[in-house]
Enzyme design. Structure first.
Site, PDB file in Angstrom:
ATOM      1  N   LYS A  89       0.850  -1.198   0.000  1.00  0.00           N
ATOM      2  CA  LYS A  89       0.000   0.000   0.000  1.00  0.00           C
ATOM      3  C   LYS A  89       0.882   1.243   0.000  1.00  0.00           C
ATOM      4  CE  LYS A  89      -1.365   2.563   3.125  1.00  0.00           C
ATOM      5  NZ  LYS A  89      -1.256   3.880   2.470  1.00  0.00           N
TER       6      LYS A  89
ATOM      7  N   GLU B  34      11.505   1.343   9.082  1.00  0.00           N
ATOM      8  CA  GLU B  34      12.396   2.450   8.677  1.00  0.00           C
ATOM      9  C   GLU B  34      11.653   3.722   9.023  1.00  0.00           C
ATOM     10  OE1 GLU B  34      15.366   2.207   7.300  1.00  0.00           O
ATOM     11  OE2 GLU B  34      15.445   0.095   6.752  1.00  0.00           O
TER      12      GLU B  34
ATOM     13  N   CYS C  30      14.128  11.425   5.062  1.00  0.00           N
ATOM     14  CA  CYS C  30      14.303  10.974   6.446  1.00  0.00           C
ATOM     15  C   CYS C  30      15.743  11.140   6.916  1.00  0.00           C
ATOM     16  CB  CYS C  30      13.886   9.518   6.557  1.00  0.00           C
ATOM     17  SG  CYS C  30      14.751   8.498   5.366  1.00  0.00           S
TER      18      CYS C  30
HETATM   19  P1  NAP Z   1       3.351   8.268   7.777  1.00  0.00           P
HETATM   20  O1  NAP Z   1       2.256   9.228   8.053  1.00  0.00           O
HETATM   21  O2  NAP Z   1       3.808   7.388   8.866  1.00  0.00           O
HETATM   22  O3  NAP Z   1       2.860   7.407   6.519  1.00  0.00           O
HETATM   23  C1  NAP Z   1       3.616   6.355   5.994  1.00  0.00           C
HETATM   24  C2  NAP Z   1       2.678   5.269   5.496  1.00  0.00           C
HETATM   25  O4  NAP Z   1       1.926   4.767   6.609  1.00  0.00           O
HETATM   26  C3  NAP Z   1       1.654   5.777   4.488  1.00  0.00           C
HETATM   27  O5  NAP Z   1       1.419   4.761   3.544  1.00  0.00           O
HETATM   28  C4  NAP Z   1       0.440   6.030   5.352  1.00  0.00           C
HETATM   29  O6  NAP Z   1      -0.766   5.971   4.623  1.00  0.00           O
HETATM   30  C5  NAP Z   1       0.543   4.870   6.334  1.00  0.00           C
HETATM   31  N1  NAP Z   1      -0.210   5.097   7.565  1.00  0.00           N
HETATM   32  C6  NAP Z   1      -0.562   6.283   8.132  1.00  0.00           C
HETATM   33  N2  NAP Z   1      -1.280   6.067   9.258  1.00  0.00           N
HETATM   34  C7  NAP Z   1      -1.389   4.732   9.406  1.00  0.00           C
HETATM   35  C8  NAP Z   1      -2.018   3.884  10.382  1.00  0.00           C
HETATM   36  N3  NAP Z   1      -2.659   4.377  11.432  1.00  0.00           N
HETATM   37  N4  NAP Z   1      -1.938   2.553  10.211  1.00  0.00           N
HETATM   38  C9  NAP Z   1      -1.281   2.046   9.165  1.00  0.00           C
HETATM   39  N5  NAP Z   1      -0.659   2.776   8.205  1.00  0.00           N
HETATM   40  C10 NAP Z   1      -0.709   4.103   8.334  1.00  0.00           C
HETATM   41  O7  NAP Z   1       4.649   9.026   7.231  1.00  0.00           O
HETATM   42  P2  NAP Z   1       4.732  10.077   6.043  1.00  0.00           P
HETATM   43  O8  NAP Z   1       4.338  11.398   6.575  1.00  0.00           O
HETATM   44  O9  NAP Z   1       4.047   9.569   4.821  1.00  0.00           O
HETATM   45  O10 NAP Z   1       6.294  10.037   5.704  1.00  0.00           O
HETATM   46  C11 NAP Z   1       7.225  10.819   6.364  1.00  0.00           C
HETATM   47  C12 NAP Z   1       7.909  10.023   7.456  1.00  0.00           C
HETATM   48  O11 NAP Z   1       8.554   8.896   6.895  1.00  0.00           O
HETATM   49  C13 NAP Z   1       9.001  10.837   8.106  1.00  0.00           C
HETATM   50  O12 NAP Z   1       8.984  10.626   9.494  1.00  0.00           O
HETATM   51  C14 NAP Z   1      10.263  10.258   7.485  1.00  0.00           C
HETATM   52  O13 NAP Z   1      11.414  10.455   8.262  1.00  0.00           O
HETATM   53  C15 NAP Z   1       9.893   8.834   7.346  1.00  0.00           C
HETATM   54  N6  NAP Z   1      10.756   8.170   6.352  1.00  0.00           N
HETATM   55  C16 NAP Z   1      11.659   7.263   6.811  1.00  0.00           C
HETATM   56  C17 NAP Z   1      12.513   6.647   5.915  1.00  0.00           C
HETATM   57  C18 NAP Z   1      13.524   5.640   6.399  1.00  0.00           C
HETATM   58  O14 NAP Z   1      14.060   4.920   5.570  1.00  0.00           O
HETATM   59  N7  NAP Z   1      13.814   5.558   7.678  1.00  0.00           N
HETATM   60  C19 NAP Z   1      12.424   6.938   4.550  1.00  0.00           C
HETATM   61  C20 NAP Z   1      11.490   7.862   4.119  1.00  0.00           C
HETATM   62  C21 NAP Z   1      10.648   8.473   5.053  1.00  0.00           C
HETATM   63  P3  NAP Z   1      -1.519   7.353   4.205  1.00  0.00           P
HETATM   64  O15 NAP Z   1      -0.620   8.050   3.254  1.00  0.00           O
HETATM   65  O16 NAP Z   1      -2.784   6.888   3.556  1.00  0.00           O
HETATM   66  O17 NAP Z   1      -1.749   8.127   5.462  1.00  0.00           O
END
Ligand code: NAP
Length: 491
Positions: A182, A260, A294
């Site tokens: 997803k 991650e 990130c």
């Molecule tokens: P996010 O809100 O955690 O969303 C990531 C994924 O999780 C999306 O597909 C989102 O779907 C889904 N999601 C959201 N709420 C959920 C829930 N309650 N249950 C299950 N899945 C859920 O993060 P983001 O804002 O998209 O991305 C930014 C974050 O990712 C930052 O913190 C960044 O540092 C981190 N990141 C980490 C890495 C790494 O390799 N460590 C790489 C890139 C990014 P929806 O879009 O439909 O809400």
């Protein structure tokens, strides 16, 4: 915005389940918007738990045959997928730029970067090895096999819509697992295009399934996977709060997890650093994807002896960055992903200024003809740990500079965060390089280097930045079990 593609079939607007392109069971749709304008230009299924379960049905049915294929056969199919991704690099880059907002040049780079993981894991598939252990007891043979874990659920963020999902699907398929995935609500089209290319490459029915969902319906989709005992592993890239939720909720069926998560990277410039190299490194690591990565430096520590000189050189470079629509060739900083993201950046800068920081360049929203979601590349000085931007990811083009006096102080401050993804430092003192590299509490350290990610290297964090590694020879282990065989009566 119209998306003109050389291969129009890449624009998929349905889920892929069991080799069929399908709408959501209840027919709901989700709009996909241009981040610059907020205007919808496509729509995809807004799936629910029923669609999520259908995807698992397909992946579970496909698993026995896929896992029994030889590693060579799986590798050949994944290599074909890799070739198709590169063949369609320009179209994929256009899709990425249009739905995510990164400049086209960077989007082309992301396609290559994501494809490099696909190629790497195609090659690694043929190198999966177990062990034959020296006999502990006469007449027995002890063998260790590596086996695929089963159905894997991949959940990815919007900031690298191709690379993040490719580097989960490729190792899973290489190991012999099947996948339900997803993508993020904001960027579903790149993932669907990748799934179409996998289908064209000949990846069999049910081996890769992709469902899209809105922020509202995402918890329902993912909860269905968390509750389903047929899903044996969750691989997630995204924020730390969602990662913790997945860790808690997957406990009921004890799934394997790779997380991650978010970072809060320090970038340290010591007094003995090559300042031009440090400025180059910060430009590369901080301003890529408009600061929405990130591993972006979130806190820049500069020794007081070189502080003013460094700030002057940095401000010149940052002030010259060209802000514009992602699809404009000259653009270096595109729009932020959505209004919430720009609001957060503005809030962090306002808070920092209210607490004593000074804006050297930028520090404001930019309103282009193209839309309201732009923020000026910014350098702030006199940042302190009391400011919001020192504790939380800003996820925008803002470089806050903290002045420091000695090594012990800066190591303490750099480690004073629950996160531990990446860190960077610049120094020309060999002894210091080893000392500091060991003292930094992160999964990755850039030493005199701002661009550290590579398919051959293990990408991942420690502390609340998660666990598991993507890329490198370690990246396949997360998708496999270790099985021990003991054969007796051989004496
Ligand atoms: P996010 O809100 O955690 O969303 C990531 C994924 O999780 C999306 O597909 C989102 O779907 C889904 N999601 C959201 N709420 C959920 C829930 N309650 N249950 C299950 N899945 C859920 O993060 P983001 O804002 O998209 O991305 C930014 C974050 O990712 C930052 O913190 C960044 O540092 C981190 N990141 C980490 C890495 C790494 O390799 N460590 C790489 C890139 C990014 P929806 O879009 O439909 O809400």
């Amino acid at each position: 915005m119209a998306l003109n593609l050389a291969e129009p079939a890449l624009l998929r607007t349905q889920n892929l389940i069991d080799d069929q392109w399908r709408d959501a069971g209840l027919g709901a749709r989700l709009s996909v918007s241009d981040p610059a304008t907020g205007e919808a230009f496509a729509s995809v299924p807004d799936s629910d738990a029923g669609d999520a379960r259908l995807a698992v049905d397909a992946a579970a049915a496909a698993f026995p045959a896929w896992s029994r294929r030889t590693a060579r056969e799986r590798a050949q199919l994944i290599k074909r997928w890799h070739a198709l991704i590169l063949q369609h690099q320009e179209d994929l880059a256009r899709i990425i730029s249009t739905e995510q907002g990164k400049p086209l040049k960077e989007a082309r780079g992301e396609v290559q970067y994501g494809a490099s993981y696909v190629e790497w894991f195609a090659e690694e598939a043929t190198r999966i090895c177990g062990d034959i252990v020296a006999e502990a007891v006469p007449g027995r043979k002890l063998l260790v096999l590596k086996e695929p874990v089963g159905v894997v659920a991949g959940i990815t963020p919007w900031n690298f819509p191709l690379a993040m999902i490719a580097r989960k699907i490729a190792p899973a398929l290489a190991a012999g697992c099947t996948v339900v995935a997803k993508p993020a609500e904001d960027t579903p089209l790149t993932a669907l295009a990748l799934a179409w290319l996998a289908q064209q490459a000949g990846i069999p029915a049910g081996v890769l399934n992709m469902v899209t969902a809105s922020r509202e319906h995402t918890p329902g989709v993912v909860d269905a996977w968390l509750l389903d005992s047929r899903v044996r592993k969750i691989t997630f890239t995204g924020s730390t709060p969602v990662g913790k939720h997945l860790a808690r909720e997957s406990a009921a069926t004890l799934k394997k997890l790779s997380l991650e998560l978010g970072g809060n990277a320090p970038f340290i410039v010591f007094e003995d650093a090559d300042l031009d190299a440090a400025v180059d490194g910060l430009m590369a690591s901080k301003f890529r994807n408009g600061g929405q990565t990130c591993v972006c430096p979130n806190r820049v520590y500069v020794h007081e002896a070189v502080h003013d000189d460094f700030v002057e050189r940095l401000a010149q470079r940052v002030g010259a960055l060209h802000v514009g629509p992602a699809t404009e060739e000259a653009a270096q900083i595109g729009p932020m992903i959505n209004a919430r993201a720009v609001d957060k950046i503005a809030r962090h800068v306002e808070d920092a200024v209210a607490r004593g920081a000074r804006v050297v360049t930028g520090g404001k929203r930019v309103r282009t003809e193209d839309g309201p979601h732009y923020y000026a590349p910014t350098v702030l000085v006199d940042a302190t740990p009391a400011m919001e931007l020192s504790c939380e990811e800003t996820f925008g083009p803002v470089a806050p500079i903290f002045r420091f006096r000695d090594e012990a102080e800066v190591i303490r401050d750099a480690n004073d965060t629950p996160f531990g993804l990446a860190a960077y430092f610049y120094s020309n003192d060999t002894r210091r390089i080893w000392r500091v590299a060991q003292a930094l509490e992160t999964g990755m350290v850039g030493i005199n280097e701002g661009a550290i990610a590579a398919e051959a290297a293990p990408f991942g964090g420690v502390k609340e930045s998660g666990y598991g590694r993507e890329g490198s020879r370690h990246g396949l282990d997360d998708y496999m079990h270790t099985k021990y065989l003991c054969q007796g009566q051989l004496g």
